[in-house]
Motif scaffolding. Structure first.
Motif, PDB file in Angstrom:
ATOM      1  N   PHE A  73      56.595  35.955  20.102  1.00  0.00           N
ATOM      2  CA  PHE A  73      57.430  36.341  19.802  1.00  0.00           C
ATOM      3  C   PHE A  73      56.265  36.704  18.608  1.00  0.00           C
ATOM      4  O   PHE A  73      55.541  35.747  18.002  1.00  0.00           O
ATOM      5  CB  PHE A  73      58.505  34.811  19.157  1.00  0.00           C
ATOM      6  CG  PHE A  73      59.817  34.970  19.586  1.00  0.00           C
ATOM      7  CD1 PHE A  73      59.377  33.423  20.045  1.00  0.00           C
ATOM      8  CD2 PHE A  73      61.173  35.769  19.521  1.00  0.00           C
ATOM      9  CE1 PHE A  73      60.505  32.854  21.750  1.00  0.00           C
ATOM     10  CE2 PHE A  73      61.999  34.884  21.102  1.00  0.00           C
ATOM     11  CZ  PHE A  73      62.023  34.133  21.347  1.00  0.00           C
ATOM     12  N   GLY A  90      58.710  32.411  11.514  1.00  0.00           N
ATOM     13  CA  GLY A  90      59.910  32.783  12.904  1.00  0.00           C
ATOM     14  C   GLY A  90      59.614  31.772  14.052  1.00  0.00           C
ATOM     15  O   GLY A  90      59.911  30.650  13.980  1.00  0.00           O
ATOM     16  N   LEU A  91      60.087  32.050  15.426  1.00  0.00           N
ATOM     17  CA  LEU A  91      60.611  31.555  17.110  1.00  0.00           C
ATOM     18  C   LEU A  91      59.757  31.146  17.566  1.00  0.00           C
ATOM     19  O   LEU A  91      58.159  32.441  17.070  1.00  0.00           O
ATOM     20  CB  LEU A  91      61.275  32.878  17.244  1.00  0.00           C
ATOM     21  CG  LEU A  91      62.597  32.882  16.754  1.00  0.00           C
ATOM     22  CD1 LEU A  91      63.086  34.118  16.929  1.00  0.00           C
ATOM     23  CD2 LEU A  91      63.667  32.129  16.486  1.00  0.00           C
ATOM     24  N   TYR A 147      65.835  41.431  19.022  1.00  0.00           N
ATOM     25  CA  TYR A 147      67.118  40.495  18.613  1.00  0.00           C
ATOM     26  C   TYR A 147      67.213  40.027  17.030  1.00  0.00           C
ATOM     27  O   TYR A 147      66.394  40.649  16.269  1.00  0.00           O
ATOM     28  CB  TYR A 147      66.183  38.197  18.467  1.00  0.00           C
ATOM     29  CG  TYR A 147      65.992  38.461  20.352  1.00  0.00           C
ATOM     30  CD1 TYR A 147      64.588  38.464  20.742  1.00  0.00           C
ATOM     31  CD2 TYR A 147      66.738  37.382  20.939  1.00  0.00           C
ATOM     32  CE1 TYR A 147      63.759  37.382  21.977  1.00  0.00           C
ATOM     33  CE2 TYR A 147      66.051  36.626  22.474  1.00  0.00           C
ATOM     34  CZ  TYR A 147      65.628  37.080  22.556  1.00  0.00           C
ATOM     35  OH  TYR A 147      65.220  37.562  23.874  1.00  0.00           O
ATOM     36  N   TYR A 204      63.221  40.121  15.499  1.00  0.00           N
ATOM     37  CA  TYR A 204      61.455  39.639  16.076  1.00  0.00           C
ATOM     38  C   TYR A 204      61.811  40.817  17.580  1.00  0.00           C
ATOM     39  O   TYR A 204      62.726  40.941  17.601  1.00  0.00           O
ATOM     40  CB  TYR A 204      62.266  38.148  15.892  1.00  0.00           C
ATOM     41  CG  TYR A 204      62.208  37.271  15.451  1.00  0.00           C
ATOM     42  CD1 TYR A 204      62.857  36.960  14.282  1.00  0.00           C
ATOM     43  CD2 TYR A 204      60.864  36.546  14.311  1.00  0.00           C
ATOM     44  CE1 TYR A 204      63.091  35.830  14.024  1.00  0.00           C
ATOM     45  CE2 TYR A 204      61.048  36.303  13.046  1.00  0.00           C
ATOM     46  CZ  TYR A 204      62.678  35.542  12.582  1.00  0.00           C
ATOM     47  OH  TYR A 204      62.530  34.877  11.987  1.00  0.00           O
ATOM     48  N   GLN A 249      59.840  39.679  20.970  1.00  0.00           N
ATOM     49  CA  GLN A 249      59.397  39.078  21.976  1.00  0.00           C
ATOM     50  C   GLN A 249      59.119  39.971  22.857  1.00  0.00           C
ATOM     51  O   GLN A 249      59.454  40.435  23.708  1.00  0.00           O
ATOM     52  CB  GLN A 249      60.718  38.323  22.220  1.00  0.00           C
ATOM     53  CG  GLN A 249      60.272  37.088  23.420  1.00  0.00           C
ATOM     54  CD  GLN A 249      61.028  37.393  24.667  1.00  0.00           C
ATOM     55  OE1 GLN A 249      62.603  37.329  23.922  1.00  0.00           O
ATOM     56  NE2 GLN A 249      60.621  37.129  25.782  1.00  0.00           N
ATOM     57  N   GLN A 250      57.955  38.766  23.472  1.00  0.00           N
ATOM     58  CA  GLN A 250      57.574  39.292  25.016  1.00  0.00           C
ATOM     59  C   GLN A 250      57.285  38.550  25.814  1.00  0.00           C
ATOM     60  O   GLN A 250      57.173  37.498  25.595  1.00  0.00           O
ATOM     61  CB  GLN A 250      56.272  40.342  24.742  1.00  0.00           C
ATOM     62  CG  GLN A 250      55.049  39.476  24.747  1.00  0.00           C
ATOM     63  CD  GLN A 250      54.689  39.008  26.269  1.00  0.00           C
ATOM     64  OE1 GLN A 250      54.325  39.582  27.020  1.00  0.00           O
ATOM     65  NE2 GLN A 250      53.792  38.129  26.103  1.00  0.00           N
ATOM     66  N   GLN A 272      56.346  38.023  14.416  1.00  0.00           N
ATOM     67  CA  GLN A 272      56.672  37.316  13.082  1.00  0.00           C
ATOM     68  C   GLN A 272      57.875  37.941  12.490  1.00  0.00           C
ATOM     69  O   GLN A 272      58.243  37.280  11.012  1.00  0.00           O
ATOM     70  CB  GLN A 272      55.571  37.049  12.070  1.00  0.00           C
ATOM     71  CG  GLN A 272      55.398  38.404  11.265  1.00  0.00           C
ATOM     72  CD  GLN A 272      55.019  39.288  12.043  1.00  0.00           C
ATOM     73  OE1 GLN A 272      54.815  39.935  12.965  1.00  0.00           O
ATOM     74  NE2 GLN A 272      54.517  40.851  11.098  1.00  0.00           N
ATOM     75  N   GLY A 286      63.266  38.537  31.148  1.00  0.00           N
ATOM     76  CA  GLY A 286      62.405  38.228  30.560  1.00  0.00           C
ATOM     77  C   GLY A 286      62.856  37.758  29.184  1.00  0.00           C
ATOM     78  O   GLY A 286      61.501  37.736  28.196  1.00  0.00           O
ATOM     79  N   GLN A 289      67.939  38.343  13.583  1.00  0.00           N
ATOM     80  CA  GLN A 289      68.047  36.771  12.806  1.00  0.00           C
ATOM     81  C   GLN A 289      69.192  37.207  11.532  1.00  0.00           C
ATOM     82  O   GLN A 289      68.434  37.822  10.721  1.00  0.00           O
ATOM     83  CB  GLN A 289      67.581  36.419  13.055  1.00  0.00           C
ATOM     84  CG  GLN A 289      67.983  34.574  13.251  1.00  0.00           C
ATOM     85  CD  GLN A 289      67.335  33.202  12.799  1.00  0.00           C
ATOM     86  OE1 GLN A 289      65.553  33.389  12.705  1.00  0.00           O
ATOM     87  NE2 GLN A 289      67.702  32.453  13.376  1.00  0.00           N
TER      88      GLN A 289
END
Lengths: 109, 118
Positions: free
Chosen positions: A101, B46-47, A37, A88, A90-91, A103, B105, A39
């Motif tokens: 996510f 972070g997220l 992603y 970022y 993400q999995q 960092q 996902g 941002q």
């Protein structure tokens, strides 16, 4: 518990440069469940890549992804001014269902 | 075109219950093609995924928040909601609602987010 470690924390480059961002998982990941992603300040994250290497709708072709197992890479060739942002990885784990996510990597001019 | 819009209080006191709603437009919230989720981002951090809900009402949560979180869906109003119990200062964050395609996902569409300060 799955952890994603992104490196570097900050990457300082210039427009026209090539950016290579890394995401390392603490356990092997299904390649279909890796995403990246972008941002920008004050904005929501925007999906850039899914399935590790597939560009999301509207994403320029200078974005590409690769990797397998525990190591994944987002590459941005020919950086444009609008590409500078935080990225970022993400999995997704299907059992138990869980999203993790990294960092983030701050790609700055 | 899908739009997600978060709503709720911008300021809440410690120990209270935070309630947020995400309004969905442009696609049917009751489609089996989608999951709906909440993600938060603490200031400068972070997220963190909070939890997700399916149109049937089936839910799954981040284990670190599971004891304090409830997510529900109201298909008649095209909304899904988040309740976070016993909030504390560490819960101050921008809360995002987002959509996940069932076959994927990842979260392909996000709301603009709403800042909640405890």
């Amino acid at each position: 518990e799955m952890q994603l470690t992104q490196s570097p924390g900050t990457l300082s480059l210039s427009p026209g440069d090539r950016a290579t961002l890394s995401c390392r998982a603490s356990q092997s990941v299904n390649i279909n469940n890796i995403a990246w992603y972008q941002q920008k300040p004050g904005q929501a994250p925007r999906l850039v890549l899914y399935g590790a290497s597939n560009r999301a709708t509207g994403i320029a072709d200078n974005f590409s992804g690769s990797g397998s197992g525990t190591d994944f890479t987002l590459t941005i060739t020919r950086l444009e001014p609008e590409d500078f942002a935080v990225y970022y990885c993400q999995q997704y784990d299907s059992s138990p269902r869980m999203y993790t996510f990294g960092q983030g990597t701050n790609l700055e001019i | 075109q899908l739009q997600l819009h978060e709503s709720g209080p911008g300021l809440i006191r410690p120990s209270e219950t935070l309630s947020l709603t995400c309004s969905v437009s442009g696609v049917p919230i009751s489609s089996s093609n989608y999951y709906w989720g909440w993600i938060r981002q603490s200031p400068g951090k972070g997220l963190e995924w909070i939890g997700s809900v399916f149109y049937s009402g089936s839910t799954y949560y981040n284990p670190s928040l599971k004891n304090r979180v409830t997510i529900s869906i109201d298909t008649s109003k095209s909304q899904f909601s988040l309740k976070l119990l016993s909030v504390r200062a560490a819960d101050t964050a921008v809360f995002y609602c987002a959509r996940r395609l069932s076959a994927a996902g990842n979260f392909d569409s996000w709301g603009r987010g709403t800042l909640v300060t405890v």
